[in-house]
Design a protein around this motif. Structure first.
Motif, mmCIF file in Angstrom:
data_model
loop_
_atom_site.group_PDB
_atom_site.id
_atom_site.type_symbol
_atom_site.label_atom_id
_atom_site.label_comp_id
_atom_site.label_asym_id
_atom_site.label_seq_id
_atom_site.Cartn_x
_atom_site.Cartn_y
_atom_site.Cartn_z
ATOM 1 N N ILE A 3 0.846 -1.190 0.000
ATOM 2 C CA ILE A 3 0.000 0.000 0.000
ATOM 3 C C ILE A 3 0.885 1.244 0.000
ATOM 4 C CG2 ILE A 3 -1.999 -1.097 1.055
ATOM 5 C CD1 ILE A 3 -1.201 0.116 3.717
ATOM 6 N N VAL A 4 0.351 2.290 -0.634
ATOM 7 C CA VAL A 4 1.064 3.559 -0.764
ATOM 8 C C VAL A 4 0.114 4.685 -0.383
ATOM 9 C CG1 VAL A 4 2.633 2.737 -2.568
ATOM 10 C CG2 VAL A 4 0.413 3.721 -3.205
ATOM 11 N N ALA A 5 0.670 5.862 -0.136
ATOM 12 C CA ALA A 5 -0.153 7.015 0.227
ATOM 13 C C ALA A 5 0.146 8.183 -0.700
ATOM 14 C CB ALA A 5 0.109 7.419 1.676
ATOM 15 N N GLY A 6 -0.886 8.969 -0.964
ATOM 16 C CA GLY A 6 -0.745 10.225 -1.701
ATOM 17 C C GLY A 6 -1.199 11.358 -0.818
ATOM 18 N N LEU A 7 -0.387 12.370 -0.742
ATOM 19 C CA LEU A 7 -0.644 13.511 0.137
ATOM 20 C C LEU A 7 -0.810 14.745 -0.747
ATOM 21 C CD1 LEU A 7 1.768 14.257 3.108
ATOM 22 C CD2 LEU A 7 0.973 16.062 1.600
ATOM 23 N N ASP A 8 -1.934 15.417 -0.644
ATOM 24 C CA ASP A 8 -2.152 16.643 -1.420
ATOM 25 C C ASP A 8 -2.304 17.817 -0.471
ATOM 26 O OD1 ASP A 8 -2.713 18.480 -3.470
ATOM 27 O OD2 ASP A 8 -4.869 18.195 -3.169
ATOM 28 N N SER A 9 -1.339 18.722 -0.502
ATOM 29 C CA SER A 9 -1.377 19.924 0.330
ATOM 30 C C SER A 9 -1.849 21.081 -0.543
ATOM 31 C CB SER A 9 0.017 20.212 0.902
ATOM 32 O OG SER A 9 -0.001 21.356 1.714
ATOM 33 N N SER A 10 -3.156 21.343 -0.515
ATOM 34 C CA SER A 10 -3.748 22.400 -1.335
ATOM 35 C C SER A 10 -3.590 23.740 -0.609
ATOM 36 C CB SER A 10 -5.224 22.094 -1.575
ATOM 37 O OG SER A 10 -5.983 22.553 -0.481
ATOM 38 N N PRO A 11 -4.062 24.853 -1.182
ATOM 39 C CA PRO A 11 -3.959 26.127 -0.468
ATOM 40 C C PRO A 11 -4.705 26.144 0.871
ATOM 41 C CG PRO A 11 -4.338 26.525 -2.793
ATOM 42 C CD PRO A 11 -4.485 25.048 -2.588
ATOM 43 N N ASP A 12 -5.731 25.317 1.042
ATOM 44 C CA ASP A 12 -6.572 25.415 2.231
ATOM 45 C C ASP A 12 -6.549 24.196 3.149
ATOM 46 O OD1 ASP A 12 -7.626 27.974 1.487
ATOM 47 O OD2 ASP A 12 -8.820 26.946 -0.026
ATOM 48 N N PHE A 13 -6.120 23.048 2.649
ATOM 49 C CA PHE A 13 -6.232 21.827 3.450
ATOM 50 C C PHE A 13 -5.228 20.783 2.961
ATOM 51 C CE2 PHE A 13 -9.402 21.720 0.021
ATOM 52 C CZ PHE A 13 -8.981 20.606 -0.686
ATOM 53 N N GLU A 59 -1.945 16.326 11.318
ATOM 54 C CA GLU A 59 -3.326 16.102 11.761
ATOM 55 C C GLU A 59 -4.065 15.162 10.816
ATOM 56 O OE1 GLU A 59 -7.385 18.701 12.630
ATOM 57 O OE2 GLU A 59 -5.461 19.741 12.541
ATOM 58 N N ALA A 60 -3.865 15.368 9.483
ATOM 59 C CA ALA A 60 -4.548 14.525 8.490
ATOM 60 C C ALA A 60 -4.087 13.072 8.575
ATOM 61 C CB ALA A 60 -4.302 15.066 7.083
ATOM 62 N N ALA A 61 -2.833 12.874 9.006
ATOM 63 C CA ALA A 61 -2.274 11.521 9.078
ATOM 64 C C ALA A 61 -2.513 10.857 10.426
ATOM 65 C CB ALA A 61 -0.776 11.572 8.793
ATOM 66 N N GLY A 62 -3.286 11.492 11.298
ATOM 67 C CA GLY A 62 -3.527 10.969 12.640
ATOM 68 C C GLY A 62 -4.322 9.677 12.642
ATOM 69 N N GLY A 63 -4.361 9.042 13.803
ATOM 70 C CA GLY A 63 -5.161 7.828 13.968
ATOM 71 C C GLY A 63 -4.596 6.616 13.253
ATOM 72 N N GLY A 64 -3.308 6.605 13.003
ATOM 73 C CA GLY A 64 -2.689 5.430 12.359
ATOM 74 C C GLY A 64 -2.992 5.304 10.877
ATOM 75 N N LEU A 65 -3.345 6.431 10.227
ATOM 76 C CA LEU A 65 -3.731 6.395 8.808
ATOM 77 C C LEU A 65 -2.638 5.785 7.935
ATOM 78 C CD1 LEU A 65 -6.028 7.497 6.795
ATOM 79 C CD2 LEU A 65 -4.406 9.333 6.332
ATOM 80 N N LEU A 66 -1.369 6.074 8.249
ATOM 81 C CA LEU A 66 -0.270 5.642 7.388
ATOM 82 C C LEU A 66 0.328 4.296 7.805
ATOM 83 C CD1 LEU A 66 1.558 9.064 6.862
ATOM 84 C CD2 LEU A 66 -0.141 7.967 5.396
ATOM 85 N N GLU A 67 -0.341 3.596 8.681
ATOM 86 C CA GLU A 67 0.171 2.315 9.144
ATOM 87 C C GLU A 67 0.282 1.325 7.973
ATOM 88 O OE1 GLU A 67 -1.141 -1.040 12.418
ATOM 89 O OE2 GLU A 67 -1.693 1.047 12.782
ATOM 90 N N GLY A 68 1.458 0.734 7.818
ATOM 91 C CA GLY A 68 1.661 -0.250 6.748
ATOM 92 C C GLY A 68 2.014 0.343 5.404
ATOM 93 N N VAL A 69 1.989 1.676 5.292
ATOM 94 C CA VAL A 69 2.314 2.331 4.020
ATOM 95 C C VAL A 69 3.810 2.177 3.730
ATOM 96 C CG1 VAL A 69 2.565 4.616 2.943
ATOM 97 C CG2 VAL A 69 0.400 3.953 4.005
ATOM 98 N N GLN A 70 4.143 1.887 2.472
ATOM 99 C CA GLN A 70 5.545 1.666 2.096
ATOM 100 C C GLN A 70 6.154 2.816 1.304
ATOM 101 O OE1 GLN A 70 3.925 -1.910 0.466
ATOM 102 N NE2 GLN A 70 5.498 -3.164 1.402
ATOM 103 N N ALA A 71 5.305 3.671 0.739
ATOM 104 C CA ALA A 71 5.823 4.810 -0.029
ATOM 105 C C ALA A 71 4.789 5.936 -0.009
ATOM 106 C CB ALA A 71 6.130 4.396 -1.464
ATOM 107 N N ILE A 72 5.281 7.167 -0.064
ATOM 108 C CA ILE A 72 4.406 8.347 -0.057
ATOM 109 C C ILE A 72 4.772 9.243 -1.238
ATOM 110 C CG2 ILE A 72 3.800 10.486 1.178
ATOM 111 C CD1 ILE A 72 4.198 9.089 3.788
ATOM 112 N N GLY A 73 3.741 9.736 -1.916
ATOM 113 C CA GLY A 73 3.914 10.763 -2.935
ATOM 114 C C GLY A 73 3.300 12.062 -2.443
ATOM 115 N N VAL A 74 3.896 13.177 -2.835
ATOM 116 C CA VAL A 74 3.439 14.489 -2.358
ATOM 117 C C VAL A 74 3.021 15.357 -3.539
ATOM 118 C CG1 VAL A 74 4.074 16.608 -1.144
ATOM 119 C CG2 VAL A 74 4.954 14.407 -0.337
ATOM 120 N N SER A 75 1.785 15.822 -3.490
ATOM 121 C CA SER A 75 1.295 16.862 -4.400
ATOM 122 C C SER A 75 1.058 18.099 -3.565
ATOM 123 C CB SER A 75 -0.005 16.397 -5.052
ATOM 124 O OG SER A 75 -0.831 17.480 -5.400
ATOM 125 N N ALA A 76 1.319 19.268 -4.117
ATOM 126 C CA ALA A 76 1.079 20.487 -3.341
ATOM 127 C C ALA A 76 0.722 21.633 -4.263
ATOM 128 C CB ALA A 76 2.310 20.846 -2.506
#
Length: 484
Positions: A3-13, A59-76
């Motif tokens: 599993i992988v994660a994608g993170l999008d940091s927009s102007p507001d959230f 804050e967005a990644a709280g609650g163990g959201l990224l548990e088991g993730v092997q790679a992260i991509g970042v959009s901003a």
């Protein structure tokens, strides 16, 4: 593959999606607003402490959201410039968004290099107030002390990737993000440090541009971080765009972009030559007037919302009984008519009804965007499918008219976090490449966006007649607005 994660940091959230690396299926999601103070007058601030993005990410990644993730991509968010000193500290808050303060600086830079054509040849775009190069000129003119201390230049996704990796000596970016700065050439694939010096007054260190499938690095915990990219490029990748596809985005203003195998140099400055997140190119044409023309018409007709305007427009017929709206309410960028106003033509006694004006607003908006599509088509860009994005894409009046006015199949994707999904797909690509299960030229074949598909069908001839009616009025009112 995991599993992988994608993170999008927009102007507001910040939005985070956790996806199956093989199929792209979204398994978990996280969200948090940015803790950013609103600007005076209630608008978005032009100066933002980038630490706010990290707080939101945590804050967005709280609650163990990224548990088991092997790679992260970042959009901003694009157009966010972070000036750093020699020790990696922020010299001042990030300059973000379409900064109106920088309008004079943009004009200064155009003149300093010898005109619009010189910029188009150099980097494939003409400086705009939102671009990093223009913000550097503004900084040099208005905050010379801060400009003097600026030693390193980063954008939002570069900075976030660097933070996730623990601020290593190596700083990286990708082609997509670099192409929006105004000091990287999509045609040559290289930085133009001379343009940084022209804007800032001195050289600054720029990130290393890495390939679409390369990893920026690995965290101490062994988490792979991919190259990252700008929101526009990530959304295109998340949608699964390919050659022959264009995207029409309906915001207050509008934009049209398409996938193309090469960078376009456009002396008129109407095309901004961006790179995508796959190794291809994303030429973009923007209009200043899209949904704002609909909102203005709804207010004029005393209607509560765009849904009511759409319902009224559907009571008219294609061509709006001869009524034509040139929707240049804020001036226009495509065509280049910055000081003009909108025009309502074809007024006859029988056309002076609310439903015809409502229909003319939709047709005028879509014909203006069709003009932008034709700028790309005129440069050899193939357009077989048009992806229609934005809340207004769901309106029946838009869906009824768009396929025949654009002369192409129209795809209306279901709402989803496409930038975050694109970032996750990039992470899966980098992960697969690092393991030898994918190659650097073929991204993972994720399932495309769920969408409604609309065909021009028998309405094509009618739509093209409506389009010709619009073009005739435009040519009579603004002859030669589009250079041959």
């Amino acid at each position: 593959m995991g599993i992988v994660a994608g993170l999008d940091s927009s102007p507001d959230f910040t939005r985070i999606v956790v996806c199956d690396a093989d199929t792209g299926a979204v398994l978990r999601q996280g969200y948090a607003p940015h803790p950013v103070e609103s600007a005076e007058g209630g608008g978005r601030p032009s100066d933002v402490d980038p630490q706010a993005w990290l707080l939101s990410l945590g804050e967005a990644a709280g609650g163990g959201l990224l548990e088991g993730v092997q790679a992260i991509g970042v959009s901003a968010q694009q157009n966010a410039l972070i000036p750093l000193d020699g020790q990696g500290g922020t010299v001042r808050p990030a300059l973000v968004g379409g900064d109106r303060r920088a309008q004079i600086a943009a004009a200064d830079l155009v003149d300093a290099l010898g005109g619009r054509e010189a910029w188009a040849q150099a980097v494939g775009c003409v400086p705009q107030p939102a671009q990093s190069v223009t913000k550097l000129r503004w900084l040099a003119k208005n905050e010379p002390e801060a400009a003097g201390r600026t030693a390193v230049l980063m954008q939002a996704h570069d900075w976030l990737v660097w933070q996730l990796l623990g601020r290593p000596v190596r700083r990286t970016t990708d082609r997509g993000g670099a192409s929006g700065t105004g000091y990287w050439s999509a045609a040559t694939g290289s930085w133009r440090p001379d343009l940084v010096e022209l804007a800032l007054g001195h050289q600054a260190v720029l990130p290393e541009v890495i390939g679409p499938a390369e990893a920026a690095g690995t965290t101490p915990e062994g988490l792979l971080i991919s190259a990252g990219t700008g929101e526009t490029m990530a959304a295109a990748f998340g949608l699964g765009l390919r050659l022959g596809d264009a995207v029409v985005s309906l915001g207050a203003s509008g934009s049209v972009m398409a996938v193309h195998p090469e960078a376009l140099v456009d002396q008129t400055g109407m095309i901004t030559s961006l790179a995508d997140a796959t190794g291809m190119h994303l030429p973009v044409v923007t209009t200043l007037n899209a949904v704002r023309a609909l909102r203005g018409t709804a207010e004029l007709l005393d209607l509560p919302d765009l849904e009511a305007l759409s319902e009224l427009a559907m009571k008219s017929t294609p061509g709006s009984h001869g009524l034509v709206l040139l929707p240049y309410l804020e001036g226009e960028r495509t065509p280049a008519l910055p000081h003009t106003a909108g025009t309502l033509a074809g007024l006859r006694r029988e056309s002076m009804k609310p439903e015809h004006l409502a229909r003319a607003a939709f047709e005028g908006m879509l014909c203006g965007l069709a003009d932008a599509l034709d700028v790309l088509r005129g440069r050899g860009v193939e357009v077989r499918r048009v992806f229609l994005l934005g809340q207004a894409a769901e309106l029946p009046a838009v869906q009824a008219a768009a396929p025949s006015l654009f002369g192409a199949q129209v795809v209306v994707p279901q709402p989803a976090d496409y930038a975050a999904i694109g970032a996750a797909r990039q992470a899966a690509w980098a992960l697969g490449t690092s393991r030898g299960t994918l190659d650097a030229h073929n991204p993972p074949a994720w399932q495309g966006a769920a969408a409604q598909v609309l065909e021009p069908g028998e309405e094509l001839a009618v739509g093209q007649a409506v389009r010709q009616q619009y073009v005739t009025v435009r040519e009579q009112t603004h002859p030669g607005a589009f250079p041959e």
